[in-house]
Enzyme design. Structure first.
Site, PDB file in Angstrom:
ATOM      1  N   ASP A  98      -5.923   5.320  22.895  1.00 24.32           N
ATOM      2  CA  ASP A  98      -5.463   4.729  24.341  1.00 24.32           C
ATOM      3  C   ASP A  98      -6.741   4.215  25.174  1.00 24.32           C
ATOM      4  O   ASP A  98      -8.015   4.702  25.078  1.00 24.32           O
ATOM      5  CB  ASP A  98      -4.674   5.838  25.092  1.00 24.32           C
ATOM      6  CG  ASP A  98      -3.247   6.030  24.627  1.00 24.32           C
ATOM      7  OD1 ASP A  98      -2.949   5.047  24.046  1.00 24.32           O
ATOM      8  OD2 ASP A  98      -2.767   6.980  25.100  1.00 24.32           O
ATOM      9  N   LYS A 108      -2.112   1.187  26.889  1.00 23.44           N
ATOM     10  CA  LYS A 108      -0.773   0.550  27.524  1.00 23.44           C
ATOM     11  C   LYS A 108      -1.194   0.930  28.806  1.00 23.44           C
ATOM     12  O   LYS A 108      -0.189   1.634  29.428  1.00 23.44           O
ATOM     13  CB  LYS A 108       0.276   1.033  26.614  1.00 23.44           C
ATOM     14  CG  LYS A 108       0.030   2.695  26.409  1.00 23.44           C
ATOM     15  CD  LYS A 108       1.169   3.258  25.631  1.00 23.44           C
ATOM     16  CE  LYS A 108       1.990   2.550  24.785  1.00 23.44           C
ATOM     17  NZ  LYS A 108       3.215   1.663  25.418  1.00 23.44           N
ATOM     18  N   MET A 164      -0.388   8.799  37.952  1.00 28.16           N
ATOM     19  CA  MET A 164       0.229   7.562  37.900  1.00 28.16           C
ATOM     20  C   MET A 164       0.886   7.194  39.433  1.00 28.16           C
ATOM     21  O   MET A 164       1.715   6.394  39.281  1.00 28.16           O
ATOM     22  CB  MET A 164       1.149   7.240  36.696  1.00 28.16           C
ATOM     23  CG  MET A 164       0.621   7.284  35.481  1.00 28.16           C
ATOM     24  SD  MET A 164       1.956   7.109  34.263  1.00 28.16           S
ATOM     25  CE  MET A 164       2.519   9.165  34.229  1.00 28.16           C
TER      26      MET A 164
END
Ligand code: SAH
Length: 249
Positions: free
Chosen positions: A35, A56, A168
């Site tokens: 990632d 991603k 996030m």
């Protein structure tokens, strides 16, 4: 020969926060699927592997999840040892659960290698004990990212007396802070934002909830970043003199 997939947590960034198990699995790997949140230095432990980037990051071009799952299964069926390297811990907001279920459904042998999640590794690296007894009843890990139009009930979270660690959530820091304040969290609550935590480019700001959104902009913090909110943040190393334990209580 039948292959295998390791679902590996790479920790928050500093390669020394990898587990010994992760280092061994990377050394065994023929293929590494990595990632974009994973610090590139850890790839030096994957001595003989082909490295495939499957980042991603929110909002950017990303590799569809199904593609990643199929690729892992295909490589394993060909007898390869696959290291699926994810930031932090694979099962904390990392879709590791989905990948594990896909492998299980496909009958592929797998092993989960836990990692140091950003919320613990980054807090500890700033000398913040997230469950310090006098200052927190516990710790809550929460995602600030909207999914299907829903978001955490910030006003309820404001009242838990736990340290809040928001993954996030950086793009919505102003909204999150406003909601926590509306829910009754005191404006003077110590709060921190950290980007590239435990990496050489780390940036952090330690402030108070009421000023968090303004101060992150001033400090040049960029996404992705982690938010840590609660009295325990007053214990961060190098915290400004004004941010004392008395204020935090
Ligand atoms: N599985 C990961 C989390 C993936 S979600 C873990 O356990 O840590 C991605 C979010 O994690 C980012 O948006 C950010 O909030 C946080 N994050 C992960 N690594 C980080 C780092 N080095 N610095 C700051 N935030 C980080």
């Amino acid at each position: 020969m039948v292959g295998k997939v390791y679902l590996i947590g790479a920790g928050p960034g500093d390669p020394e926060l990898l587990t010994l198990k992760a280092v061994r699995a990377l050394g065994e790997a023929d293929v590494v699927l990595v990632d974009d949140l994973v610090g590139r230095e850890v790839l030096r432990f994957a001595r003989r592997a082909r490295v495939i980037e499957v980042g991603k990051r929110g909002g950017c071009k990303s590799t569809p999840q199904q593609f990643i799952e199929r690729l892992m299964a295909r490589c394993a069926r060909r007898g390869r040892v696959v290291a699926r390297l994810k930031g932090g811990d694979p099962f904390v907001f990392g879709r590791g659960g989905e990948e594990m279920l896909a492998l299980r459904a496909a009958g592929i042998d797998y092993e989960v290698v836990p990692g140091v999640t950003a919320g613990l590794g980054i807090a500890a690296a700033m000398d913040v004990p997230v469950t310090h007894r006098e200052l927190a009843h516990g710790v809550t890990f929460v995602s600030g990212h909207l999914r299907n139009g829903t978001e955490p009930d910030w006003r309820t979270l404001a009242l838990t007396g736990t340290t809040l660690v928001v993954y996030m959530g950086f793009a919505r820091v102003r909204h999150i802070a406003a909601e926590l304040l509306a829910g009754g969290m005191p404006p003077c609550t110590p709060a921190a934002a950290v980007s590239s935590g435990t990496l050489p480019g780390e940036r952090r700001v330690v402030t108070r909830l009421a000023r968090l959104a303004d101060d992150v902009a001033r400090a040049g913090i960029t996404s992705p970043a982690l938010l840590v909110i609660g009295g325990v943040v007053s214990l961060a190393r190098g915290t400004a003199a004004g941010l004392t334990r008395r204020d935090a209580a």
